[in-house]
Design a protein around this motif. Sequence first.
Motif, short mmCIF file in Angstrom:
data_model
loop_
_atom_site.label_atom_id
_atom_site.label_comp_id
_atom_site.label_asym_id
_atom_site.label_seq_id
_atom_site.Cartn_x
_atom_site.Cartn_y
_atom_site.Cartn_z
N LEU A 260 0.84 -1.21 0.00
CA LEU A 260 0.00 0.00 0.00
C LEU A 260 0.87 1.25 0.00
N MET A 261 1.94 1.24 0.80
CA MET A 261 2.82 2.41 0.85
C MET A 261 3.54 2.62 -0.48
N LEU A 262 3.93 1.50 -1.13
CA LEU A 262 4.57 1.62 -2.45
C LEU A 262 3.59 2.24 -3.45
N LYS A 263 2.32 1.84 -3.33
CA LYS A 263 1.29 2.37 -4.22
C LYS A 263 1.07 3.87 -3.96
N VAL A 264 1.09 4.25 -2.69
CA VAL A 264 0.95 5.67 -2.33
C VAL A 264 2.09 6.46 -2.96
N LEU A 265 3.31 5.92 -2.81
CA LEU A 265 4.48 6.63 -3.35
C LEU A 265 4.43 6.75 -4.87
N ARG A 266 3.94 5.70 -5.52
CA ARG A 266 3.79 5.75 -6.98
C ARG A 266 2.76 6.82 -7.39
N THR A 267 1.67 6.88 -6.61
CA THR A 267 0.63 7.87 -6.90
C THR A 267 1.16 9.29 -6.68
N ILE A 268 1.91 9.46 -5.57
CA ILE A 268 2.49 10.79 -5.29
C ILE A 268 3.48 11.16 -6.39
N HIS A 269 4.16 10.15 -6.93
CA HIS A 269 5.11 10.40 -8.04
C HIS A 269 4.39 11.05 -9.22
N ASP A 270 3.20 10.51 -9.56
CA ASP A 270 2.41 11.07 -10.67
C ASP A 270 2.02 12.52 -10.39
N LEU A 271 1.64 12.79 -9.13
CA LEU A 271 1.26 14.14 -8.73
C LEU A 271 2.44 15.10 -8.88
N LEU A 272 3.62 14.66 -8.39
CA LEU A 272 4.81 15.51 -8.45
C LEU A 272 5.26 15.74 -9.89
N VAL A 273 5.10 14.71 -10.73
CA VAL A 273 5.45 14.87 -12.15
C VAL A 273 4.54 15.94 -12.77
N ILE A 287 -8.06 13.55 -8.32
CA ILE A 287 -8.24 12.09 -8.24
C ILE A 287 -7.05 11.46 -7.52
N ILE A 288 -5.83 11.93 -7.85
CA ILE A 288 -4.61 11.39 -7.23
C ILE A 288 -4.65 11.59 -5.71
N LEU A 289 -5.00 12.81 -5.28
CA LEU A 289 -5.04 13.10 -3.84
C LEU A 289 -6.11 12.26 -3.14
N LYS A 290 -7.26 12.08 -3.79
CA LYS A 290 -8.33 11.25 -3.20
C LYS A 290 -7.87 9.79 -3.10
N LYS A 291 -7.13 9.35 -4.12
CA LYS A 291 -6.63 7.96 -4.13
C LYS A 291 -5.65 7.75 -2.97
N CYS A 292 -4.76 8.74 -2.75
CA CYS A 292 -3.80 8.65 -1.65
C CYS A 292 -4.54 8.55 -0.32
N SER A 293 -5.57 9.40 -0.17
CA SER A 293 -6.36 9.40 1.05
C SER A 293 -6.98 8.02 1.28
N ARG A 294 -7.53 7.45 0.21
CA ARG A 294 -8.17 6.12 0.29
C ARG A 294 -7.15 5.05 0.68
N LEU A 295 -5.95 5.13 0.08
CA LEU A 295 -4.91 4.14 0.37
C LEU A 295 -4.46 4.22 1.83
N PHE A 296 -4.35 5.44 2.37
CA PHE A 296 -3.96 5.59 3.78
C PHE A 296 -5.05 5.04 4.69
N LEU A 297 -6.31 5.21 4.28
CA LEU A 297 -7.42 4.68 5.08
C LEU A 297 -7.37 3.15 5.09
N ILE A 298 -7.11 2.56 3.91
CA ILE A 298 -7.00 1.09 3.83
C ILE A 298 -5.84 0.63 4.71
N ASN A 299 -4.73 1.40 4.69
CA ASN A 299 -3.56 1.07 5.50
C ASN A 299 -3.91 1.08 6.99
#
Lengths: 364, 78
Positions: A260-273, A287-299
């Motif tokens: 999950l953390m790897l997925k968060v980092l990949r998503t943040i990578h897209d945002l930073l790009v 969408i990216i920020l909402k996805k990160c929020s969802r992933l942290f909740l799952i975590n």
Amino acid sequence: MLTKIFYHFYDYKKKPINLISCILLAIVLVILGLFNNYSTNESTFSRSERAIIIDITLYPFILISKLLKSLALASSTGNLIAIIILGLICALPLISYVSRCIITRKHFSLGSFTFNIILGAMIGIIIYYLINPSLISLPKELVEILKYEYVDDLIKKALDDFRKIFLWVLVIVLIQIIILYIIYNLININKNNLNLFKAAKYFLMFQRICYTILFIIAFFSLPGMFKNDLIGLINAEFGILHIFVLIIIKYSFLYLMTFLMLKVLRTIHDLLVNFTNEILFSVENVIILKKCSRLFLINAIASFTFQIIWNIYQFINKSNIPIEDLKFIVGFPYASLFLTLLFYLLALVMHQSYEIYTENSLTI
Amino acid sequence: MSIYVNLDEIIKKNNITSKELAELIGITEANLSILRSNKAKAIRFSTLNKLCKILQCEPGDILKYIDDNEEGEESEDE
């Protein structure tokens, strides 16, 4: 440099060659992790994490020092080669900085120059001490104090391995210097020109470092810890099956959370790009920020579920598990929940900003 | 939205091309197209002022209020 190699694995879905190299690297790391001899083989289940963390942190330095030591002891020419290699390793940060300055035609900065010299010197000191560990000695006053009985057994035990701890502290200091340098550069950029898009480049570097560390933890450290726990399992007097089930529960959740953390980092990578490409107001960023929020909740949910399953299983089978292996975990995933909220709020702010931006751009 | 931009008819009456009008107002052709196709969210007073001046009309000629419900009922009757 290492993070740049890892950088190519971010797009493993795009090119098959990236996926293959990613899998190969993961396999190599798993093999290295399994074949690495940890110093805590005698201990039983889940009691040796601290020592393993020290071993893992020192592992790259241990590898280099072993190679240099075998070279130095082989012959006088080998000794000379070992000294040259050590000198080159120490000079590597400075060489890379100077070459980067020449290629990109950037001005030399005294701060960066000093930082690279300190970095090289610290790497050299760590490797040198690892080659000659007898050079690290305890101060006489400390040895005198340790003779007294009132010193805690735990401290005495820790001091038995003081050479390793001393080197580990040096590595931690080295990592902290690197992080402080990146933060200093980030603040320095913002002081001159408050530019989010420039700052995003530095955050991208941070993100790459985090991704690399997490990748190493997932495919090098965790298999090593798993191996160590299995060795501890053999030494257990009874309840082997229950301890094995607990190990499986522990590692399944650890892998789930790492994934999950790897997925968060990949998503943040897209945002930073997107930020580095100066795309700030877009639906994609929301969408990216909402996805990160969802992933942290799952975590957070995963962490909570792990604790419940772990504690209930131990409680039900407490008579079948040795007392020294009973370990109840009680903790609330504050960090994950805080990040869930933070990213959700950021998504809302971004959504509002996007609406204002669209309205502004459609005002003729 | 209930407010409609009625630029097409006035442009035809004034016998002026979109390109010329955009140049005279000082906006891009793309933005003029957004305005003509009723996709614009808002119109600046300065733009409206220039439009009225160039096309020699009143703001009411350019902007029309049509109740969405009424429009729906009319189309149902047809």
